[in-house]
Enzyme design. Sequence first.
Site: not given
Length: 544
Positions: A129-131, A133-135, A137, A152, A287
């Site tokens: 669903l999303a990407s 640099s660290i993780a 989803v 995640k 954030d």
Amino acid sequence: MTPSELKRLYHITKVQLEYGLDELLPEHALTQLPKRLRKGLFWIKNKYPEKPLGERLRLALQELGPVWIKFGQMMSTRRDLFPPHLADQLALLQDQVAPFDGQLAKDQMEMELGGPLDNWFTDFDIKPLASASIAQVHTAKLKDSGREIVLKVIRPDIRPVIESDIRLMYRMARLVEQHIPEARRLKPVEVIEEYEKTLLDELDLRREASNAMQLRRNFEGSEELYVPEVILDLSSEHLMVSERIYGIQVSDIEQLEKNGTNMKLLAERGVSVFFTQVFRDSFFHADMHPGNVFVNPDNPENPQWIGLDCGIVGTLNKEDKRYLAENLLGFFNSDYHKVAQLHVDSGWVPADTNVEEFEFAIRMVCEPIFAKPLGEISFGHVLLNLFNTARRFNMEVQPQLVLLQKTLLYVEGLGRQLYPQLDLWATAKPFLETWMAKQVGPAAFVTALSEKAPFWAEKLPELPDLVYDSLRQGKVLNQRMDKLYAGYRQSKRQQAKGQFLFNVGATLLICSAVLLTSNITVLASISAATGAAFWLFSWRAYRR
């Protein structure tokens, strides 16, 4: 260094020079070694001389990859180290990378859970669903309830990449400290240490889960902010499972308007959510950029914010909140002397700072801002100007306040994008005044008393024993004081006796010298012997 590290170091150096980042280090500030190295790489030229230095810095970090992008994002909050034109560009860095293989993500999840995903989930979507640099989803449903959730997962290959680049960063930081004297005040090795801790913290999703749960508790039942529930039983160090939400991204103005959203109320609630977190909870989402904020579409006339990704949070103590409230009230009352004095009293600028000079500097940068109508004034830019001014007076910027200033800029930007006529002061003033009223006066006294009541209730049965112990200790103390005083008086008597014997001995020795010059040797000898004896007795008296 290994061959792979040397290759990576050359690539980093090449990218930096291609973007002309050697301009960050004036030639007069360099020792001979970096000057020779720069001349030795003469074929690498600045490819973008027409672009401003700050933009070139941002583009170079983007080209170097995720670890350097996150480093730039962290550096954007260190306005005590960087001038505004660099920090502003670093704040624009976006943490967006290509997704990694969904099967790898699934394998990582199953390793964290200790079994096949089918044991807990259905409808797992191998497409992310999303990407970042660290993780990354992915979506699925809980097997037992059919509830939609998101998973995640930390990238399986990210730690070696981070550790390799961090090692190179340390090497470069030490070289900078050794060969660029003017850069030592920036403490590059300490900066890398701070970054390493921040980055490694992000690799532990239990920290983010804890933050999300805290924020959710703080706004339980609130109409203003919703935080998705974390499924703690299925979460671990490298996997976080939480409920899936559907919403409109807060920056999608067209879709919000199409949905009939009350934009004025939505904007005001953004400000209200921020100040509630700061002054009521002392715990805030740090954030809140548009990618992490959505709007619940179900009730557009009563819009609710949705906050995601609680990896970065800020906390404030009472002193921080008092600093923020008194400074903002001081600004809006044009009491710049009070603002300057607050900084000195708090110890954030050196005690020997000239308050009048500091006041004048603050006035110079803030008067143009406050010449505008209150509704047009940016709180974030007020704090930003304050930090930039205080930086000239060696202010040690507090990380939690820098996070707060960055978050305030996000909230203001979103609020005015949603509703350009937003009057932040009208929304914020009640929070500031209410909080200040609770800190001073009778209400504050009653609050402090009620906070201490459980402690005193617990100690009340012990009060007779405490009184008895105090009286007994006081009696013992008095006895010791009497002994000390008697010893002191005895010591003074001995000193007086010693001084007297010393003076008599000195007189007799002088007499013996006079008698000796007159050839009265017998009396001179007797006088000298007696004087020496008196000196010996005086020495013994002093020794006692």
